[in-house]
Design a protein around this motif. Sequence first.
Motif, PDB file in Angstrom:
ATOM      1  N   PRO A  79       0.842  -1.162   0.063  1.00 25.57           N
ATOM      2  CA  PRO A  79      -0.055  -0.129   0.183  1.00 25.57           C
ATOM      3  C   PRO A  79       1.079   1.251  -0.173  1.00 25.57           C
ATOM      4  CG  PRO A  79      -0.153  -1.284   2.077  1.00 25.57           C
ATOM      5  CD  PRO A  79       0.595  -2.016   1.118  1.00 25.57           C
ATOM      6  N   LYS A  80       1.992   1.338   0.501  1.00 21.27           N
ATOM      7  CA  LYS A  80       3.098   2.389   0.372  1.00 21.27           C
ATOM      8  C   LYS A  80       4.162   2.156  -0.255  1.00 21.27           C
ATOM      9  CE  LYS A  80       1.351   4.025   5.108  1.00 21.27           C
ATOM     10  NZ  LYS A  80       1.740   4.443   6.479  1.00 21.27           N
ATOM     11  N   LYS A  81       4.156   1.586  -1.344  1.00 24.54           N
ATOM     12  CA  LYS A  81       5.322   1.237  -2.182  1.00 24.54           C
ATOM     13  C   LYS A  81       5.795   2.458  -2.619  1.00 24.54           C
ATOM     14  CE  LYS A  81       5.123  -0.724  -6.428  1.00 24.54           C
ATOM     15  NZ  LYS A  81       5.205  -1.816  -7.464  1.00 24.54           N
ATOM     16  N   ASN A  82       4.956   3.175  -3.300  1.00 24.27           N
ATOM     17  CA  ASN A  82       5.342   4.489  -3.986  1.00 24.27           C
ATOM     18  C   ASN A  82       5.899   5.600  -2.867  1.00 24.27           C
ATOM     19  OD1 ASN A  82       4.800   4.649  -6.929  1.00 24.27           O
ATOM     20  ND2 ASN A  82       2.855   3.658  -6.289  1.00 24.27           N
ATOM     21  N   GLN A  83       5.557   5.591  -1.826  1.00 18.64           N
ATOM     22  CA  GLN A  83       6.097   6.438  -0.835  1.00 18.64           C
ATOM     23  C   GLN A  83       7.327   6.097  -0.474  1.00 18.64           C
ATOM     24  OE1 GLN A  83       2.706   5.396  -0.795  1.00 18.64           O
ATOM     25  NE2 GLN A  83       1.388   7.041   0.198  1.00 18.64           N
ATOM     26  N   LEU A  84       7.221   5.003  -0.021  1.00 17.80           N
ATOM     27  CA  LEU A  84       8.791   4.190   0.044  1.00 17.80           C
ATOM     28  C   LEU A  84       9.637   4.525  -0.828  1.00 17.80           C
ATOM     29  CD1 LEU A  84       7.823   0.783   1.633  1.00 17.80           C
ATOM     30  CD2 LEU A  84       8.680   2.848   2.912  1.00 17.80           C
ATOM     31  N   LEU A  85       9.405   4.440  -2.187  1.00 20.53           N
ATOM     32  CA  LEU A  85      10.469   4.732  -3.380  1.00 20.53           C
ATOM     33  C   LEU A  85      10.604   6.204  -3.371  1.00 20.53           C
ATOM     34  CD1 LEU A  85       8.739   2.407  -6.085  1.00 20.53           C
ATOM     35  CD2 LEU A  85      11.121   2.234  -5.201  1.00 20.53           C
ATOM     36  N   LEU A  86       9.841   6.969  -3.027  1.00 20.02           N
ATOM     37  CA  LEU A  86       9.775   8.428  -3.151  1.00 20.02           C
ATOM     38  C   LEU A  86      10.815   8.797  -1.953  1.00 20.02           C
ATOM     39  CD1 LEU A  86       8.482  10.657  -4.686  1.00 20.02           C
ATOM     40  CD2 LEU A  86       7.264  11.233  -2.510  1.00 20.02           C
ATOM     41  N   SER A  87      10.831   8.020  -0.823  1.00 19.87           N
ATOM     42  CA  SER A  87      11.628   8.400   0.164  1.00 19.87           C
ATOM     43  C   SER A  87      13.191   8.359  -0.236  1.00 19.87           C
ATOM     44  CB  SER A  87      11.473   7.558   1.581  1.00 19.87           C
ATOM     45  OG  SER A  87      11.983   6.284   1.175  1.00 19.87           O
ATOM     46  N   LEU A  88      13.502   7.374  -1.317  1.00 21.61           N
ATOM     47  CA  LEU A  88      14.968   7.241  -1.691  1.00 21.61           C
ATOM     48  C   LEU A  88      15.349   8.383  -2.403  1.00 21.61           C
ATOM     49  CD1 LEU A  88      14.462   3.550  -2.884  1.00 21.61           C
ATOM     50  CD2 LEU A  88      15.482   4.457  -0.739  1.00 21.61           C
ATOM     51  N   LEU A  89      14.425   9.493  -3.015  1.00 22.01           N
ATOM     52  CA  LEU A  89      14.912  10.489  -3.657  1.00 22.01           C
ATOM     53  C   LEU A  89      15.801  11.410  -2.813  1.00 22.01           C
ATOM     54  CD1 LEU A  89      11.669  11.412  -5.832  1.00 22.01           C
ATOM     55  CD2 LEU A  89      13.656   9.856  -6.377  1.00 22.01           C
ATOM     56  N   THR A  90      15.424  11.360  -1.578  1.00 16.92           N
ATOM     57  CA  THR A  90      16.564  12.581  -0.645  1.00 16.92           C
ATOM     58  C   THR A  90      17.455  11.863   0.347  1.00 16.92           C
ATOM     59  OG1 THR A  90      14.567  12.112   1.109  1.00 16.92           O
ATOM     60  CG2 THR A  90      14.583  13.943  -0.599  1.00 16.92           C
ATOM     61  N   LEU A  91      17.715  10.511  -0.100  1.00 13.92           N
ATOM     62  CA  LEU A  91      18.543   9.770   0.532  1.00 13.92           C
ATOM     63  C   LEU A  91      20.091  10.181   0.641  1.00 13.92           C
ATOM     64  CD1 LEU A  91      18.679   7.030   2.246  1.00 13.92           C
ATOM     65  CD2 LEU A  91      19.340   5.671   0.096  1.00 13.92           C
ATOM     66  N   ASN A  92      20.757  10.318   1.514  1.00  8.13           N
ATOM     67  CA  ASN A  92      21.991  10.437   1.548  1.00  8.13           C
ATOM     68  C   ASN A  92      22.875   9.274   1.648  1.00  8.13           C
ATOM     69  OD1 ASN A  92      24.718  11.761   1.690  1.00  8.13           O
ATOM     70  ND2 ASN A  92      24.373  12.134   4.136  1.00  8.13           N
ATOM     71  N   HIS A  93      23.449   9.102   0.305  1.00 13.64           N
ATOM     72  CA  HIS A  93      24.086   7.648   0.136  1.00 13.64           C
ATOM     73  C   HIS A  93      25.087   7.700  -0.761  1.00 13.64           C
ATOM     74  CE1 HIS A  93      24.224   3.399  -1.319  1.00 13.64           C
ATOM     75  NE2 HIS A  93      23.224   3.196  -0.192  1.00 13.64           N
ATOM     76  N   PRO A  94      26.221   6.980  -0.739  1.00 13.95           N
ATOM     77  CA  PRO A  94      27.311   7.009  -1.767  1.00 13.95           C
ATOM     78  C   PRO A  94      27.020   6.764  -3.039  1.00 13.95           C
ATOM     79  CG  PRO A  94      27.808   5.552   0.315  1.00 13.95           C
ATOM     80  CD  PRO A  94      26.482   5.789   0.525  1.00 13.95           C
ATOM     81  N   HIS A  95      25.666   6.086  -3.392  1.00 11.93           N
ATOM     82  CA  HIS A  95      25.246   6.015  -4.625  1.00 11.93           C
ATOM     83  C   HIS A  95      24.092   6.561  -4.896  1.00 11.93           C
ATOM     84  CE1 HIS A  95      28.558   2.805  -4.746  1.00 11.93           C
ATOM     85  NE2 HIS A  95      27.935   2.224  -4.040  1.00 11.93           N
ATOM     86  N   ARG A  96      24.085   7.809  -4.353  1.00 12.58           N
ATOM     87  CA  ARG A  96      22.846   8.248  -4.486  1.00 12.58           C
ATOM     88  C   ARG A  96      22.225   8.671  -5.631  1.00 12.58           C
ATOM     89  NH1 ARG A  96      21.969  14.659  -1.798  1.00 12.58           N
ATOM     90  NH2 ARG A  96      19.955  15.138  -2.288  1.00 12.58           N
ATOM     91  N   LYS A  97      22.893   9.221  -6.962  1.00 11.02           N
ATOM     92  CA  LYS A  97      22.296   9.540  -8.137  1.00 11.02           C
ATOM     93  C   LYS A  97      21.777   7.962  -8.742  1.00 11.02           C
ATOM     94  CE  LYS A  97      23.584  11.058 -12.673  1.00 11.02           C
ATOM     95  NZ  LYS A  97      24.502  11.880 -13.583  1.00 11.02           N
ATOM     96  N   LEU A  98      22.732   7.088  -8.383  1.00  7.47           N
ATOM     97  CA  LEU A  98      22.220   5.715  -9.325  1.00  7.47           C
ATOM     98  C   LEU A  98      20.754   5.325  -8.583  1.00  7.47           C
ATOM     99  CD1 LEU A  98      23.035   3.348 -10.961  1.00  7.47           C
ATOM    100  CD2 LEU A  98      23.847   2.374  -8.963  1.00  7.47           C
ATOM    101  N   ILE A  99      20.581   5.555  -7.307  1.00  3.91           N
ATOM    102  CA  ILE A  99      19.442   5.133  -6.651  1.00  3.91           C
ATOM    103  C   ILE A  99      18.180   6.004  -6.873  1.00  3.91           C
ATOM    104  CG2 ILE A  99      18.223   5.137  -4.428  1.00  3.91           C
ATOM    105  CD1 ILE A  99      20.865   4.131  -3.318  1.00  3.91           C
ATOM    106  N   GLN A 100      18.792   7.453  -7.079  1.00  3.61           N
ATOM    107  CA  GLN A 100      17.267   8.402  -7.415  1.00  3.61           C
ATOM    108  C   GLN A 100      17.056   7.912  -9.099  1.00  3.61           C
ATOM    109  OE1 GLN A 100      19.910  12.160  -7.076  1.00  3.61           O
ATOM    110  NE2 GLN A 100      18.941  12.457  -5.077  1.00  3.61           N
ATOM    111  N   THR A 101      18.045   7.737  -9.864  1.00  2.00           N
ATOM    112  CA  THR A 101      17.698   7.271 -10.862  1.00  2.00           C
ATOM    113  C   THR A 101      16.859   6.261 -11.306  1.00  2.00           C
ATOM    114  OG1 THR A 101      19.908   7.981 -11.683  1.00  2.00           O
ATOM    115  CG2 THR A 101      18.487   6.540 -13.222  1.00  2.00           C
ATOM    116  N   TYR A 102      16.973   5.089 -10.666  1.00  2.00           N
ATOM    117  CA  TYR A 102      16.030   3.944 -10.563  1.00  2.00           C
ATOM    118  C   TYR A 102      14.700   4.239  -9.898  1.00  2.00           C
ATOM    119  CZ  TYR A 102      19.490   1.480 -13.408  1.00  2.00           C
ATOM    120  OH  TYR A 102      20.229   1.083 -14.337  1.00  2.00           O
ATOM    121  N   ALA A 103      14.924   5.131  -8.863  1.00  2.00           N
ATOM    122  CA  ALA A 103      13.603   5.212  -7.905  1.00  2.00           C
ATOM    123  C   ALA A 103      12.658   6.060  -8.750  1.00  2.00           C
ATOM    124  CB  ALA A 103      14.067   6.031  -6.711  1.00  2.00           C
TER     125      ALA A 103
END
Length: 1016
Positions: free
Chosen positions: A660-684
């Motif tokens: 039920p919250k799959k999209n909200q969980l994916l959206l949370s990855l857009l602001t993630l501070n992560h070594p592979h941030r751009k790659l994660i944002q791209t696929y999210a």
Amino acid sequence: MSNLNRCGVFISILIIGSFTISSCKQKDEKSLIHYDELSDQEKRLPQNAMASMNVAKNLKMNLFSSEPTITNPTNMAIDANGRIWICEGRNYRNFRNPKNPYEKKGDRIMILEDTNQDGVADTSKVFYQGEDINSALGILVLGNKVIVSVSPNIFVFTDEDGDDVPDSKEIMFSGIAGINHDHGAHAFIFGPDGRLYFNYGNEAKHLLSKEGDTILDIHGQKIKNSGRPYWEGMVFRSELDGSNVEVLGHNFRNPYELAIDSYGGLWQSDNDDDGNRGVRINFLMEYGNYGFRDKITGAGWQKRRAGWSDSIPKRHWHQNDPGTVPNLLQTGSGSPCGMIVYEGDMLPGKFKNQLIHAEPGHNVVRSYIIENNGAGHKAHIENIITSKDNWFRPDDVAVAPDGSLFISDWYDGGVGGHMADDVARGRVYRLSTMDNYIPYKLELSTAEGAAKNLISPNMDVFYQSWQKLHSMGELVEPYLSELIKKDGIAKARALWLGAKIPSKCLKYIDMALSDKDPKFRMQGIRMAKYVAIDKLTDFIVKVVNDSSAQVRREAAIALKYIGTKDAARLWADLAVQHQAGDRWELEALGIGADIYSDLYFGAWKNKVGDNWHNQAGKDIVWRVNAEATVPLLIKLIKDKNISPDIIPSYFRAFHFKTHPKKNQLLLSLLTLNHPHRKLIQTYAVGELDEAFVKNSSVYTRSVKKILPHIEGTPEWLRAIKNLKVKGQEKALFQLTISDTDIEIRKEAAAMLFDVGGSNYVTEYFRSNGSDLSKLQLMDVLGGVGQGTAIDFLEKCLLENKFSTSLMRKVVESLGNTGNGQAKLYDLLVNGMIKDEYKITAVLKLMTSRNDEIRKSAPNYLAPIGENSIDILALEQKEGDADTGKLVYNTYCASCHVADGAGIDFGPGLSDIGNKLSKSFLYSSIVYPSAGINFGYEGYNIKLKDGSALMGYIIGRSENTITLKMMGASIKEISLKDIENMEEMDKSLMPEGLDRVMEEKDLINLVAYLETLKIQE
């Protein structure tokens, strides 16, 4: 070849002599014949056939029968008396080919017999002939029953009195594909459990009863190609009368024939989209999805997805998707046909209990030597028969009662592809270690005789013996005991018979499950699924901790339809034993959990608690589609130690999961501070549902904020298209001229013209850039159908300011779309196309859906010759391959890829020299509509906005189709936007090339095409 020439061949055959030739005599003749010194016509004569053959060590091969006795054999069966039954395909697709006359009486089922035991057929008879069996692709002889597979029907002929004339003909199944279609019904086989096994290809839309009703499988699901739950080609099992149909696997392209071993293991081949070198061999894990299309949407393999392989053969079968069974072996290009598991004793030991396969695309009969590999298998190829004659087209293999192997040979310049070049030839060979072919004496009057015959490698002998013993009930047990002592296939077949005794079935299942050999323990699970479903979990308990991963594989699959708490606990016990990286085991667990994924996954998670974060646990989270796996997958992605290589695969898994919250969980990855941030944002961004984003201005802003960071990626392109983001013209143009994937560049170019950014393209062509870069851009523009793009190309053509090669590319690009062809034709009619570009223009216009344009365009060239080609005469002429490559670039490269060059629109040609003979190459060029490759049928599509499109369909889903158009551009079209869609009766390849091509060019072109051979 004309009828007169065929008659000449037959006269020469009769003059040279009859074909009652012993294998010894043929061996002597072969030593005297130097195959390479024969003319092409001499090579085609049956008496020279053996001179071309290379046969595996310690084996003898002889010609058993040939034309004119038989022609175009498509499938074969051998009865208990050792007689060879042949389905002929003389009328195969010949309504398209003007060269081949139609046989008005219809095709035949032939019976061939060797009465004097010399290994050569000396009598033949027609069992049945009729138009209703034209191009039958399967035959199974079981006692007095003959099952013939011929789309759209499955016929059962019964010969009550044994006079080799059918007394009745009934329909078992109907509605399978279209008439005379080789992506429909294929052969039936008899299994060791006493049931029938069969399959069909992806043109079969459903399975109907003889009354025309859609059949429900044993689980109550309609057997139809709708994705609910089944896609494309399927594999089935049923009782002998056709009842209790079960779907054993789905989402194949075109499997030809099943093979089954005595333990119940299933194997088959599958054909790729022609030209993509993705032919595969499958071990069938029951209830599996085999990945020809997207399991959820039905999209074709060419539609971009996260984590796909750079290798097209792997990409072809969605091997990166959770929920796709791995391939046993990929064999490159080919035209895979008949297959068996050889369980006889005559062939050398290395071939016993191994797969033997007819591969006409490469003129070879092969064995696939199987080895265990974790919960699955691996295999390597051992050739049994190869031939120098590229007309050798082995399309089926069958085992005789004495253990010898028979091979049917379509014998033609090509194989399949909806075309036969020659309908007057066909052969059958015998492979053995003995010269004589001794008739088999089937003894069924006593139980002893039936028990002895039960272990026969011949299917009819086995079937009749099985029926005799099965009819004895409990009285058969002493004979089963003796067979069980012999071990091997004797034991396996006896156990199946024991399981069919109602009062004794539990005894024999226990016996199998207690055996020290895992093959029998696997068989025991299969037996329990069949005859003791109510006690299945009790039996699985016995093997849940089995030392063999393959036994645990079968146990996991067997849990699929149970759905109890006990079943969930058993599944969890199996899952905790999963070995990380064993994809076979992982898919078996996934198959077992697919229906009750929340229940089964929950049992596992309760069992492992917080100790799931190891590689085996990650595998299970990735594969199982339980709701609870979504936040766990998010947690895995957020792990800062994650390898960037695995990130695309994890995001692909979201496609198959609900929460039920799959999209909200994916959206949370857009602001993630992560070594592979751009790659994660791209696929999210790529996995977010469009409706979710567009329904909230907050979500839309969140996504737009990320776009500059992922600019140039496919996910960025998708996002700006779906969200209609403005001000992206410069970025779109930069993507269009980048060195990224050409499909992405074409999509970017189409959007660029859509949003009014054509000025960037205009300025680029006015610049002093290199011709090479401009040619590459013109390749991209050739797939853009917008009016502004067509206007730009027309202006380029009229201004004529570019180099000759670039101007030809302008003409080519303009001719890739329907609207562009209309413009191009007007320019041609009005004399506004220079002579040096006219051939290119006419070739493009000859593919038009508009009859006037297609037929009239060649008239604007000076005639080269009469519209008549003597292919036989051309075959005798030698061309120059190097010059032919230049001809290819002129006439073919705008639609085909060969040796890495060209446009990927029509079938790939990089291996065409292996697949087609010289005469077939000529026929395919001169008569392209005589043999349209399946999947390359053209469609005219009229949209409700008044625009029109033309191309072939590479993907279908419930709401869309995906069209591939000239220039290799791909467009997804909503069904609600389509006013009319009509299949073309002509090939998208232009007809009448002989009107625009000089004979020497045609000869050189074919010489070049003959060199295109990939060494596997």
